[in-house]
Motif scaffolding. Structure first.
Motif, PDB file in Angstrom:
ATOM      1  N   PRO A  38      -1.119   7.493   2.328  1.00  0.00           N
ATOM      2  CA  PRO A  38       0.888   7.169   2.171  1.00  0.00           C
ATOM      3  C   PRO A  38       0.876   5.371   1.523  1.00  0.00           C
ATOM      4  O   PRO A  38       1.922   5.062   0.582  1.00  0.00           O
ATOM      5  N   ALA A  65       2.770   3.315  -1.562  1.00  0.00           N
ATOM      6  CA  ALA A  65       3.632   2.871  -2.020  1.00  0.00           C
ATOM      7  C   ALA A  65       3.227   1.495  -1.939  1.00  0.00           C
ATOM      8  O   ALA A  65       3.743   1.808  -3.445  1.00  0.00           O
ATOM      9  N   GLY A  89       4.080   3.243   4.704  1.00  0.00           N
ATOM     10  CA  GLY A  89       3.969   4.986   3.683  1.00  0.00           C
ATOM     11  C   GLY A  89       3.729   5.853   4.845  1.00  0.00           C
ATOM     12  O   GLY A  89       3.065   5.748   6.318  1.00  0.00           O
ATOM     13  N   GLY A 146       7.831   5.994   1.409  1.00  0.00           N
ATOM     14  CA  GLY A 146       6.576   4.155   0.379  1.00  0.00           C
ATOM     15  C   GLY A 146       7.756   3.857   0.315  1.00  0.00           C
ATOM     16  O   GLY A 146       9.266   3.668  -0.234  1.00  0.00           O
TER      17      GLY A 146
END
Length: 726
Positions: free
Chosen positions: A12, A16, A235, A250
C-alpha cells in the motif's frame, strides 16, 4: 474520469507514493527530506538559535504532537483569535494527536465518533454525514480556512495521518464559516515541519487482513534551519467484515516552510489521497419488509454486487505567506485549491423485500454510474494583533475571504435485468451493467465572499468580551439533476457576541449569541428568492481549569434554532410551487465535558450531551439523533512502569427511532455502548508496540437511522501496531 487502481503486487505505501509522484508540486521533497536526518549536532544547535525568528503561526503554534496530552491550551476555530478554552464563549472539543495514536483513529469518522456532542451517520460504506445539536454539520475548516461542502457529507475515508489535532466548535459559527447550519464547525489542523530532525515508521496489522504502513519525516533542509520540510506517506489495504468489501487507500502529504526574512514565513503544501473501494454500498440494507416486519440480517450482509466500486481521488494544494508587522501584529494570506474526482458504479435497492419470499423485484433496483468533479478555490487575507485602548490590551483580527466551488456530476443508468434473491443468501453475483448517456445537466457553481472582524476586549479586571461580525455575499448558478441552483444573497450580516466573567482565577461564567445563514433556492409568490435561513445559537455556561491547570472542564446550556425555513405556500396558475418563510427546527439541551491530565500520567477526554429537538409545531424532530450521548477516552501510564500505557474508549447513546416512509411504524435501535481497549509498551526510547481491541463486547448495532436503510457496525476486532521513532 479515470478509474485508478493499484499496480498488482505493490504494497500500500509503495502504491501511495508511486501514484502521487507527478501529481504534487512538492514531490521533490521526497528526495530532500532524508537530509533532515543527516543534520550534525552543530547544525541542530544552529537551528535552535533561529527560534527567535519564527513567525507566529496563529493556532498552529500550539502543537499537540509528542505531548501525550488530550487537550490543547489555545484554539482559534470560533473567531480566529488565539483564545484559551476559558476565553472561548462556546463549547469546544479537541481530539489531539495522542488520542488518534492511542486509539488508532485513522479516519475522520473515527475521530468524530470520539468527539462529545457529535454523531457520525454512516449511511453507506463510502458516504457519511455528521450532526451536532440536532442539525447536520455543514461547516469544515483546514488550518482555520473554511472549506465549502456542497452536500454536507464526506465521500470516502479522510485519513488522519497528516493532522496534529482536530477541533470542533459546537453551535452557530457564521463568523468564520460563512453560510451553513447552526450545528458545529470541524477544523482540521495539519502537521507542520519541525526545527529538530525527526522520523517515524509505523506498521499495523488488523482483523480482516488489514495492513497499514505510515512514514513521517520532518526537519531542517539546510544547515541554518531556515528551510524546513515534512513528508507524511501512508498506505492501507484491507478486507472487511462486510461481504465482498475491499479498500485500498494511499496518502501523501508534503509541506515546506521557508524563513524568507526574519519576519517573513512562506509555506507551500500539497496533499494527495486516493480511496479505492470495491463492492461498496449505495444505500444500505432495507430495515423492514412489505409486511412491516423488521429485518435482522447478519452483520456481514451487504447489498453491494461484486462489480460495484467507488473511487475518490483528492488533491489539495495551499500556499501561505505570513508577515510579522512589528512586535504585536501579523498579516497572513492563504490560497488553497482542491480538486476531487469521484468515479463509481453502484446498485441501489429502491424498495423493501417481499415478506413471504425475501426477494426484491428488478423493477425496484437502480443501477448507476456516477462521476463527480469538485473544484474549489479559497482565498483569505487577514491581519491580527494587539491594540491598546482605555488603558487595557485587546486582541483584534480583520480579514476578507473569497471562495468558488464548481460541482460537476454525471449520472448514467442501466435497467436491472433480474430480481435479487434474499440478501442474506446472495453472493453478489449480478449481470454486468451497460450505460447510456447522462440524463441530467449537472454543473453548478457557488461563489461566496465576505469581510469579517473580531475582537477580544479586556473590559475590566474580571470581564472579557468577544465580539465580531461577518458580512457575506453569496451567488449560485447552474443546474443539478434538472433543478436550478440559482440564488443569491447580498450583504448578509452574521454577528458574534460573547461575555466572560472570571469568578475565580480558575473558573469563568460565560454567555454567547452567534448566528449563521443558509441560502435558499425556493421562490415566493412574487418570484423572489426567499431570504436565507437564519440559524441562531444561544449558550450559557461555566468553564474551569482543573487538576492544577492540567485539564479543562465545562458545562453549557444551549438553544439553537432556524428561522425563515421554506414552507409550501401552494402553486401559481402555471403549476409552479411557491414558498414562504417559517419557523424551522429548534434544539435545546446541555452538555458537560472534561479534557486533559486529571492525575500524573492519567489523560482523559469525557463528554455527556442531553438534547431535545422539535419542529415548529412542537413535535419531536430528527429522532434518528440520540437524545443522550456519552463520549469518553482515557489512558494511564503508571509511574512505577512508565513504559506501559493502558486505555479505554466508550461511545454510548440511548435508543433512537425514525418514522418509515412506507408500511407504517418506525425503525428502532436500542441504546448501546461500544467499548474499546488499548495497551502499549515502550520497548525502548525508539520502539513501541501496541494492541487495540474495538467493540470488546461484540455489540450488534445499526450505524444510522437517518434513512429507511442502514447496515450493521463492525463486530469485535483488533489492531496490532509497531512504531519506530527517531
Amino acid at each position: 474520469m479515470s478509474h485508478i487502481r493499484p499496480v498488482t503486487g505493490l504494497n500500500p505505501l509503495t502504491f501511495a507514493i508511486r501514484q502521487a509522484f507527478g501529481l504534487t508540486a512538492v514531490s521533490a521533497f521526497c528526495i530532500l527530506a532524508p537530509a533532515a536526518l543527516a543534520q550534525t549536532s552543530s547544525e541542530e544547535g544552529d537551528a535552535a538559535e533561529l527560534d527567535t525568528v519564527t513567525v507566529q503561526a496563529e493556532a498552529l503554534s500550539v502543537v499537540t504532537e509528542g505531548t501525550e496530552s488530550y487537550r490543547t491550551p489555545l484554539t482559534s476555530t470560533a473567531t480566529r483569535l488565539d483564545l484559551t478554552p476559558r476565553e472561548t464563549p462556546q463549547s469546544v472539543s479537541t481530539v489531539t494527536r495522542a488520542q488518534m495514536d492511542d486509539f488508532q483513529l485513522d479516519t475522520i469518522n473515527d475521530v468524530l465518533e470520539s468527539t462529545p456532542g457529535v454523531t457520525v451517520e454512516r449511511l453507506e460504506t463510502d458516504r457519511t454525514y455528521y450532526t451536532a445539536r440536532g442539525f447536520e454539520i455543514s461547516n469544515f475548516q483546514v488550518d482555520g480556512l473554511r472549506v465549502p461542502m456542497p452536500y454536507n457529507n464526506v465521500h470516502g475515508d479522510m485519513d488522519t495521518a497528516i493532522y496534529d489535532r482536530i477541533e470542533v466548535v459546537r453551535g452557530a459559527t457564521g463568523l468564520m464559516s460563512g453560510s451553513g447550519n447552526p450545528a458545529a464547525t470541524v477544523n482540521f489542523i495539519r502537521k507542520r515541519p519541525t526545527f529538530e530532525p525527526q522520523a517515524s515508521i509505523s506498521a499495523t496489522l488488523g482483523s480482516w487482513d488489514q495492513r497499514r504502513l505510515d512514514v513521517d519525516v520532518s526537519g531542517p533542509l539546510d544547515s541554518e534551519g531556515r528551510v524546513r520540510g515534512r513528508l507524511v506517506a501512508s498506505g492501507l489495504d484491507t478486507d472487511s467484515y462486510l461481504d465482498r468489501l475491499h479498500r485500498e487507500r494511499g496518502l501523501l502529504y508534503g509541506v515546506i516552510e521557508a524563513d524568507l526574512t526574519d519576519s517573513t514565513l512562506l509555506t507551500l503544501g500539497h496533499t494527495w489521497q486516493d480511496n479505492n473501494t470495491d463492492s461498496n454500498m449505495w444505500g444500505a440494507l432495507p430495515l423492514y419488509d412489505t409486511a412491516g416486519n423488521p429485518t435482522d440480517y447478519d452483520r456481514s450482509t451487504s447489498p453491494a454486487p461484486d462489480w460495484s466500486y467507488w473511487d475518490v481521488e483528492t488533491r489539495r494544494s495551499f500556499i501561505e505567506l505570513q508577515q510579522r508587522l512589528g512586535d504585536n501584529w501579523s498579516l497572513k494570506g492563504t490560497v488553497t485549491h482542491l480538486d476531487m474526482l469521484s468515479d463509481s458504479q453502484l446498485l441501489y435497492i429502491g424498495t423493501v423485500p417481499d415478506a413471504s419470499t425475501g426477494r426484491i423485484p428488478s423493477s425496484s433496483l437502480w443501477i448507476s454510474k456516477y462521476d463527480r468533479h469538485l473544484e474549489q478555490w479559497v482565498v483569505d487575507l487577514h491581519a491580527k494583533g494587539d491594540i491598546e485602548a482605555f488603558g487595557r490590551n485587546h486582541q483584534l483580527v480583520l480579514g476578507t475571504d473569497w471562495s468558488q466551488s464548481r460541482n460537476q456530476q454525471s449520472s448514467l443508468y442501466d435497467a436491472s435485468s433480474q430480481d435479487l434473491p434474499p440478501l442474506d443468501e446472495w453472493d453478489g453475483d449480478y449481470p454486468d451493467p451497460s450505460f447510456g448517456d447522462p440524463d441530467f445537466v449537472n454543473d453548478a457553481t457557488i461563489k461566496e465572499r465576505s469581510v469579517y472582524g473580531a475582537a477580544k476586549l479586556d473590559l475590566a479586571d474580571r470581564w472579557t468580551g468577544v465580539a465580531g461580525t461577518r458580512v457575506s455575499w453569496y451567488d449560485a448558478y447552474g443546474e443539478q439533476y434538472g433543478a436550478s441552483q440559482a440564488t443569491e444573497s447580498n450583504g448578509v450580516v452574521t454577528p458574534y457576541a460573547g461575555l466572560i466573567y472570571d469568578v475565580t482565577e480558575n473558573a469563568s461564567l460565560y454567555a454567547s449569541y452567534t448566528e449563521i445563514f443558509s441560502p435558499q433556492t425556493e421562490t415566493d409568490r412574487s418570484g423572489q428568492y426567499l431570504d436565507p435561513i437564519d440559524g441562531k445559537a444561544q449558550e450559557v455556561g461555566i468553564k474551569a481549569d482543573m487538576f492544577n491547570g492540567g485539564a479543562d472542564a465545562s458545562f453549557a446550556v444551549f438553544r439553537t434554532e432556524q428561522d425563515n425555513v421554506a414552507q409550501p405556500d401552494g402553486t401559481l396558475p402555471d403549476g409552479t410551487f411557491v414558498y414562504t418563510g417559517g419557523d424551522g427546527i429548534t434544539s435545546e439541551g446541555f452538555e458537560a465535558t472534561l479534557a486533559g491530565e486529571i492525575a500524573t500520567g492519567w489523560q482523559a477526554s469525557v463528554g455527556y450531551t442531553y438534547l431535545e429537538v422539535e419542529d415548529a409545531d412542537g413535535n419531536d424532530a430528527n429522532t434518528y439523533i440520540p437524545r443522550n450521548m456519552v463520549r469518553a477516552s482515557t489512558s494511564y501510564r503508571p509511574a512505577a512502569m512508565d513504559q506501559l500505557q493502558v486505555g479505554a474508549r466508550l461511545r454510548w447513546q440511548d435508543d433512537i427511532e425514525q418514522a418509515r416512509t412506507s408500511a407504517g411504524g418506525k425503525n428502532h435501535q436500542d441504546a448501546y455502548a461500544l467499548v474499546d481497549l488499548m495497551a502499549s509498551y515502550d520497548f525502548s526510547d525508539s520502539l513501541t508496540g501496541s494492541l487495540n481491541i474495538n467493540n470488546v463486547t461484540d455489540e450488534k448495532y445499526l450505524t444510522s437511522l437517518k434513512w429507511d436503510q442502514s447496515f450493521y457496525g463492525a463486530p469485535r476486532h483488533f489492531m496490532a501496531n509497531l512504531t519506530w521513532k527517531y
